[in-house]
Each structure stands twice: as C-alpha cells, then as structure tokens.
Write a protein that holds these residues in place. Sequence first.
Motif, PDB file in Angstrom:
ATOM      1  N   CYS A   1     -47.642 -18.740  31.422  1.00  0.00           N
ATOM      2  CA  CYS A   1     -46.972 -19.120  32.443  1.00  0.00           C
ATOM      3  C   CYS A   1     -48.007 -19.690  33.154  1.00  0.00           C
ATOM      4  O   CYS A   1     -47.509 -20.971  34.166  1.00  0.00           O
ATOM      5  N   PHE A   2     -48.136 -19.385  34.385  1.00  0.00           N
ATOM      6  CA  PHE A   2     -49.283 -19.419  35.298  1.00  0.00           C
ATOM      7  C   PHE A   2     -49.743 -20.911  34.833  1.00  0.00           C
ATOM      8  O   PHE A   2     -49.991 -22.114  34.891  1.00  0.00           O
ATOM      9  N   GLN A   3     -50.732 -21.195  33.519  1.00  0.00           N
ATOM     10  CA  GLN A   3     -51.295 -21.921  32.423  1.00  0.00           C
ATOM     11  C   GLN A   3     -50.879 -22.549  32.359  1.00  0.00           C
ATOM     12  O   GLN A   3     -50.221 -24.174  32.223  1.00  0.00           O
ATOM     13  N   ASN A   4     -49.662 -22.675  31.360  1.00  0.00           N
ATOM     14  CA  ASN A   4     -48.360 -23.622  31.488  1.00  0.00           C
ATOM     15  C   ASN A   4     -47.902 -24.598  32.998  1.00  0.00           C
ATOM     16  O   ASN A   4     -47.946 -25.759  32.594  1.00  0.00           O
ATOM     17  N   SER A   5     -48.669 -23.524  33.649  1.00  0.00           N
ATOM     18  CA  SER A   5     -47.099 -24.826  35.186  1.00  0.00           C
ATOM     19  C   SER A   5     -48.460 -25.499  35.812  1.00  0.00           C
ATOM     20  O   SER A   5     -48.524 -26.328  36.401  1.00  0.00           O
ATOM     21  N   VAL A   6     -50.157 -25.562  35.249  1.00  0.00           N
ATOM     22  CA  VAL A   6     -50.917 -26.174  35.831  1.00  0.00           C
ATOM     23  C   VAL A   6     -51.709 -27.314  34.804  1.00  0.00           C
ATOM     24  O   VAL A   6     -52.257 -28.036  34.843  1.00  0.00           O
TER      25      VAL A   6
ATOM     26  N   PRO B   1     -51.794 -30.571  32.534  1.00  0.00           N
ATOM     27  CA  PRO B   1     -51.341 -31.988  32.660  1.00  0.00           C
ATOM     28  C   PRO B   1     -50.041 -32.136  31.779  1.00  0.00           C
ATOM     29  O   PRO B   1     -48.592 -33.161  32.205  1.00  0.00           O
ATOM     30  N   ASP B   2     -50.042 -31.918  30.223  1.00  0.00           N
ATOM     31  CA  ASP B   2     -48.983 -32.035  28.957  1.00  0.00           C
ATOM     32  C   ASP B   2     -48.274 -30.077  28.674  1.00  0.00           C
ATOM     33  O   ASP B   2     -48.057 -30.243  27.931  1.00  0.00           O
ATOM     34  N   ALA B   3     -47.571 -30.010  30.624  1.00  0.00           N
ATOM     35  CA  ALA B   3     -46.722 -28.563  30.026  1.00  0.00           C
ATOM     36  C   ALA B   3     -45.885 -28.424  29.415  1.00  0.00           C
ATOM     37  O   ALA B   3     -45.547 -29.912  29.466  1.00  0.00           O
ATOM     38  N   ALA B   4     -44.836 -27.782  29.076  1.00  0.00           N
ATOM     39  CA  ALA B   4     -43.924 -27.413  28.239  1.00  0.00           C
ATOM     40  C   ALA B   4     -43.054 -27.898  29.282  1.00  0.00           C
ATOM     41  O   ALA B   4     -42.437 -26.745  30.288  1.00  0.00           O
ATOM     42  N   THR B   5     -42.603 -28.633  29.263  1.00  0.00           N
ATOM     43  CA  THR B   5     -41.311 -29.454  30.025  1.00  0.00           C
ATOM     44  C   THR B   5     -39.827 -29.496  29.785  1.00  0.00           C
ATOM     45  O   THR B   5     -39.510 -29.753  28.381  1.00  0.00           O
TER      46      THR B   5
END
Length: 112
Positions: free
Chosen positions: A70-75, A77-81
């Motif tokens: 979750c932390f890695q996804n939040s930082v 640039p192409d995070a799951a949004t």
Amino acid sequence: MHCCSPSPTAAASSPNCCARGTKSLDRGARTITELHSLLLEAGSPGADQICRFQRKQALDTVARAILGACFQNSVRPDAATGEAAGRRYADELGDMAIAYVLTPERRRNAET
C-alpha cells in the motif's frame, strides 16, 4: 544550515521544520503500527487454517507485505487510482496473502 533543510534560506524561514517533521514521522509510525495490529486482528479468527509452521509469524508477514504494498502504491507515479483500480489492487493483494498462508512451507535442510 538547519537540520531538515539543504538550503540556509529555507532553514531560516522555517525554524520548526524538524519538530514538524519528527511529529509527522511519529504520527506515521503510530498509524502504521495501528494498521498492522488491525490486520493481525482481522486475520486471527482464521489462523487455524494457516498452513505455515509458525502461524503468528505468517500473519505478521502478510500484514507487513500488505502495508508495504500500500505504501509503495501510494508513492508510485503510476499508482492504481480510482475506485475500480483500488478494488482490483486490494483483491490481488488479498489473493496473494491467502495463497501465502494456505501454501505449506517447503521443508528446509540445515544448510538453507
């Protein structure tokens, strides 16, 4: 130069930046600790189904992996949004966690 700032100008304009930074880090650490505890608590009722030798350690590993993902996804640039992407990501993390706890450990010899 101030401890939190590479620039003497920025340091002079914000003398309390280290105090704010430390408070933010403390708050972040408390949040991560609480989320970790909640994940462990959520997994505890099904602990008897875990196929790993050390069930408590397996739950801890899953909680850490989920928090890290979750932390890695939040930082990134192409995070799951977006809601759909977030749900898909959560489902994939859940599937990986379930696969891990339901997969028996490989036997290891003394050398590994």
